[in-house]
Design a protein around this motif. Structure first.
Motif, PDB file in Angstrom:
ATOM      1  N   ARG A 125       0.830  -1.194   0.000  1.00 42.73           N
ATOM      2  CA  ARG A 125       0.000   0.000   0.000  1.00 42.73           C
ATOM      3  C   ARG A 125       0.876   1.260   0.000  1.00 42.73           C
ATOM      4  NH1 ARG A 125      -4.296   1.744   4.484  1.00 42.73           N
ATOM      5  NH2 ARG A 125      -2.327   2.327   5.426  1.00 42.73           N
ATOM      6  N   LYS A 126       1.940   1.199   0.793  1.00 43.40           N
ATOM      7  CA  LYS A 126       2.828   2.336   0.906  1.00 43.40           C
ATOM      8  C   LYS A 126       3.520   2.590  -0.436  1.00 43.40           C
ATOM      9  CE  LYS A 126       6.227   4.214   4.096  1.00 43.40           C
ATOM     10  NZ  LYS A 126       7.221   3.918   5.099  1.00 43.40           N
ATOM     11  N   ARG A 182       2.438   1.772  -3.382  1.00 42.69           N
ATOM     12  CA  ARG A 182       1.495   2.299  -4.358  1.00 42.69           C
ATOM     13  C   ARG A 182       1.301   3.818  -4.159  1.00 42.69           C
ATOM     14  NH1 ARG A 182      -3.283  -0.984  -3.829  1.00 42.69           N
ATOM     15  NH2 ARG A 182      -4.084   0.664  -2.498  1.00 42.69           N
ATOM     16  N   SER A 183       1.136   4.261  -2.884  1.00 41.20           N
ATOM     17  CA  SER A 183       0.953   5.698  -2.635  1.00 41.20           C
ATOM     18  C   SER A 183       2.159   6.482  -3.124  1.00 41.20           C
ATOM     19  CB  SER A 183       0.777   5.985  -1.146  1.00 41.20           C
ATOM     20  OG  SER A 183       0.107   4.964  -0.526  1.00 41.20           O
ATOM     21  N   THR A 184       3.357   5.942  -2.865  1.00 39.45           N
ATOM     22  CA  THR A 184       4.570   6.644  -3.283  1.00 39.45           C
ATOM     23  C   THR A 184       4.607   6.797  -4.807  1.00 39.45           C
ATOM     24  OG1 THR A 184       5.626   5.481  -1.472  1.00 39.45           O
ATOM     25  CG2 THR A 184       7.060   6.720  -2.940  1.00 39.45           C
TER      26      THR A 184
END
Lengths: 278, 249
Positions: free
Chosen positions: A15-16, A18-20
């Motif tokens: 998830r992290k 993907r956000s980055t």
């Protein structure tokens, strides 16, 4: 148990990541659009020449940095004065003592009047008006009275910031402090103010950044600081690049200032709180 | 002249048109535990706040060792150092560590030197099983721990009387016990305690005197055995019946 934790961690990592990726791609898209599209505008050549002239930039920068020292000086002596005056005004307005009633009225009038008039007007009125009373040198310097105008106006804004902070501290905190035998001043000093100031640091920094820029307004009554120096260079060469250089110098100070405070606030928060919601 | 530690004589208090205390008379003897019980809004908390001089009274007098402390203009700060208070919501200072919460008043108001105050704080924390929390911040403690720290903070100024204002009302049921244990220990040590409480079983066990408040009047007072098993007034009977029906006694 181990596999569940592992899956959870893997999910968090994905998830992290993907956000980055989303953040990076969208930022790059915006920057590229500006860098590619702006130079395609019909008169970009002329803007480039008169605002982003490398030679003019290099020529002005050292002179502007010299002049900027004055801005820093004005800021450095005005800021502590502003904070002290603002605190005094806020505490007076919040005091519950009947004896201070006339002072409370005075502080209300002060905030209303100082905040109600544009800062440039105060700089003109105080900066030209007070030396005009016939005060002897060196006390008639526009530098002094321009700074006084800054202090008086900014303190009136910041007093309200402090007042909001003081009022946000719950009454039960005062009750606890008073029940321990602390006087009302000790309660203010050790219990209310420390909590109030911590809460208003973000808006306070906002005003400090503002002040850092408004220092340039003092140049309107004479002192040659960075903005005025940039104006002189601009006129001499009919080129606006010195303004860009001045802007860059301002950013050099304001950005680290805000980043540092954010970091300090975060550190304090981690130190005093228990659990945090992600 | 009575020998009571604290005496209330005809105490009246109103907030605007809302009259909260309507003539309270009571005597609190030294070294005794007095419980104030009664429905919400009956004036228990207000009464404690008045004794601590946090609220000025409208009429009557409050005597501490025979001296009227409720006179307008009487310096409240020294009085408050003799009468400690603990609140329902703990009211610890969130920006200070446990140690600083406890030492603030001794250092600032009694002029105790910092290292002495710290030693005393550590000693009190040890006595109440919180020695490892000396450097913690209130936010990092459970409700029960916070309330125990609040009691220690009040004890640090060595008060002669301690007022406890519904100190277990905002705690989870399983945390109530640890706080009540502290109160029991204080009783053993001979401290004069006045508590407003909804813990009826506890009030019955620990009190030397129970006062039932109802809309600003003491409608019944006496030994716990007498008040809880054979209340005289009809309103006290009704109140206790409700409590028993709710399973709180």
């Amino acid at each position: 148990m181990g596999t569940i934790t592992g899956r959870r961690a893997a999910y968090e990592r994905a998830r992290k990541r993907r956000s980055t990726v989303v953040a990076t791609v969208s930022s790059l898209a915006v920057v590229t659009a500006i860098v590619v599209l702006v130079p395609k505008m019909p008169r970009w050549d002329r803007v480039h020449e008169s605002f982003f002239n490398g030679e003019r930039f290099a020529h002005s920068l050292p002179r502007l940095l010299d002049a900027f020292v004055l801005d820093i000086k004005i800021f450095a002596w005005s800021m502590p004065a502003i904070v002290v005056l603002a605190l005094l005004v806020a505490i007076t307005r919040n005091s519950r003592s009947a004896a201070l009633f006339p002072l409370r009225i005075l502080t209300i009038a002060y905030t209303d009047i100082m905040r109600g008039v544009p800062i440039i007007l105060w700089i003109y009125l105080i900066g030209f008006g007070v030396p005009g009373l016939g005060i002897e040198r060196p006390w008639n310097s526009p530098l002094i009275w321009g700074s006084v105008a800054l202090v008086l106006t900014y303190a009136s804004y910041i007093a309200e910031v402090f007042r909001a902070g003081i009022e946000s501290v719950h009454e039960s905190q005062r009750a606890a402090a008073r029940s321990l035998g602390l006087s009302s001043w000790q309660t203010m000093r050790h219990v209310v103010l420390p909590q109030a100031i911590r809460r208003v640091i973000p808006p306070l920094m906002n005003d400090m950044v503002s002040l850092q820029k408004d220092v340039a307004l003092v140049s309107l009554i004479g002192p040659i600081e960075i903005l005025r120096q940039a104006g002189i260079d601009k006129s001499k060469f009919a080129n606006f690049t010195p303004y860009i250089a001045a802007a860059a110098i301002f950013l050099l100070i304001t950005i680290p200032l805000t980043r540092t405070t954010d970091w300090l606030i975060e550190r304090e928060r981690r130190r005093t709180t228990g659990t945090r919601i992600s | 002249m009575s020998t009571a530690k604290i005496s209330l004589r005809g105490v009246h208090k109103a907030f605007g048109a809302n009259s909260v205390l309507n003539g309270i008379d009571m005597d609190i003897a030294e070294g005794t535990v007095v419980s104030l019980i009664g429905p919400s809004g009956s004036g228990k908390s207000t009464l404690l706040r008045c004794i601590n001089l946090l609220e000025p009274i409208d009429d009557g007098e409050i005597l501490l060792d025979g001296i009227d402390i409720s006179l307008p203009g009487f310096d409240a700060n020294p009085v408050r150092r003799r009468i400690g208070m603990v609140f329902q919501n703990f009211n610890l200072f969130p920006h200070m560590s446990v140690e600083d919460n406890i030492t603030l008043s001794p250092v600032r108001t009694l002029g105790v030197n910092k290292s002495l105050a710290r030693a005393k704080a550590v000693e009190l924390l040890e006595r109440f099983g919180l020695a490892d929390k000396v450097n913690a911040f209130p936010d990092q403690l459970s409700g029960g721990q916070q309330q125990r720290v609040a009691i220690i903070r009040a004890l640090a100024i060595e008060p002669e009387v301690l007022l406890l204002d519904e100190i277990t009302s905002s705690l989870d049921p399983e945390l109530v016990g640890e706080v009540l244990d502290v109160v029991r220990e204080l009783k053993t040590s001979g401290m004069t305690l006045v508590l407003a409480t909804h813990e009826m079983g506890f009030a019955r066990d620990i009190s030397d005197l129970v006062c039932v408040l109802y809309s600003g009047h003491i409608i019944e007072q006496g030994l716990p055995s007498q008040v809880f098993s054979a209340p005289q007034s009809e309103r006290a009977q009704q109140f206790l019946e409700r409590i028993i029906r709710a399973g709180r006694l």
